[in-house]
Design an enzyme around this catalytic site. Structure first.
Site, PDB file in Angstrom:
ATOM      1  N   ALA A  56      91.466   3.617  38.296  1.00  0.00           N
ATOM      2  CA  ALA A  56      91.597   2.774  37.368  1.00  0.00           C
ATOM      3  C   ALA A  56      92.464   3.141  36.163  1.00  0.00           C
ATOM      4  O   ALA A  56      93.491   2.199  35.803  1.00  0.00           O
ATOM      5  CB  ALA A  56      90.243   2.555  36.941  1.00  0.00           C
ATOM      6  N   TYR A  57      92.521   4.232  35.767  1.00  0.00           N
ATOM      7  CA  TYR A  57      93.430   4.410  34.601  1.00  0.00           C
ATOM      8  C   TYR A  57      94.868   4.678  35.081  1.00  0.00           C
ATOM      9  O   TYR A  57      95.810   3.937  34.402  1.00  0.00           O
ATOM     10  CB  TYR A  57      92.950   6.017  34.100  1.00  0.00           C
ATOM     11  CG  TYR A  57      93.916   6.778  33.131  1.00  0.00           C
ATOM     12  CD1 TYR A  57      94.197   5.932  31.758  1.00  0.00           C
ATOM     13  CD2 TYR A  57      94.978   7.695  33.544  1.00  0.00           C
ATOM     14  CE1 TYR A  57      94.921   6.638  30.723  1.00  0.00           C
ATOM     15  CE2 TYR A  57      95.771   8.142  32.504  1.00  0.00           C
ATOM     16  CZ  TYR A  57      95.624   7.654  31.133  1.00  0.00           C
ATOM     17  OH  TYR A  57      96.612   8.223  30.236  1.00  0.00           O
TER      18      TYR A  57
END
Length: 243
Positions: free
Chosen positions: A150-151
């Site tokens: 996600a990051y």
């Protein structure tokens, strides 16, 4: 002489704080943007002033376009203009994709993507000729560590924006670049990692250490300087040779 002026988001700690210190030492008046830790932002301002520099702290949630506009207003009102924007504010949440809470994804999106666009919009409109916008990604875009899905996805969006915005600013004499640090010894990076994991990551680069916030601040200072002004639309992977 009227100093050049820099806005540094995320300027109260980590890489942002190191950039504040370095740009102030280079003669910039600095606006220290911070999200919630006023005490740390005030400490950054006090440290600059103790060395004879000029700085002011301004609170802004970078994902709120109105707060970002007010941040830029404060820079222009206090110091007369804006020459450099170093957008170091960011959030990191680590989890396998299968276990990701989409509310966490929304949190990352708000700061890392929406926040970058809000800051980039104001920078594109307000930076003076000769100015620089410096954004931040991560070398994990290439390293593809597990749990960073996600990051890293949010930082991939920043990289995609970089050259496009540089080309959109043709004729404005403003550069747009993104620094993609490797593993760097900041609170954001070290949080939640055991000593074995940290040692393993530190051993990966040929230089065999973690980066420091100051290592990254040196790169930002170069991009903010006249000597770095021929660099435009680039992703600079400042990671000690890890990839």
């Amino acid at each position: 002489m009227t100093p050049k002026v820099a806005i540094v988001t995320g300027g109260s700690r980590g890489i942002g704080r190191a950039i504040v210190t370095r740009l102030a030492a280079d003669g910039f008046a600095v606006v220290v943007g911070y999200a919630g830790r006023k005490d740390r932002a005030d400490e950054a301002v006090a440290a600059v002033e103790a060395e004879g520099g000029q700085a002011v702290a301004v609170q802004a949630d970078v994902g709120d376009e109105h707060a970002v506009s007010a941040l830029f207003d404060a820079a222009e009102t206090t110091f007369g203009g804006i020459d450099v924007v170093a957008h170091a504010a960011g959030k990191m949440i680590l989890t396998p994709v299968a276990d990701l809470a989409l509310t966490d994804l929304d949190t990352l999106y708000h700061t890392n993507i929406r926040g970058t666009f809000a800051v980039a919009q104001q920078a594109a409109r307000r930076l003076r000729p000769g100015g620089s916008l410096i954004m931040f990604s991560t070398s994990v875009v290439g390293l593809a560590f597990p749990e960073y899905g996600a990051y890293t996805a949010t930082k991939g969006a920043v990289e995609a924006l970089t050259l496009i915005l540089a080309r959109e600013l043709r004729g404005h004499d403003v550069t747009v670049n993104t620094i993609a640090p490797g593993p760097t010894a900041t609170d954001l990076f070290l949080d939640g990692k055991d000593e074995q994991t940290i040692a393993r990551l530190a051993a990966q680069p040929p230089l065999q250490r973690l980066g420091t916030p100051e290592d990254i601040a040196h790169v930002a200072a170069f991009l903010a300087s006249p000597e770095g002004h021929w660099v435009d639309g680039q992703i600079l992977r400042a990671n000690g040779g890890i990839i």
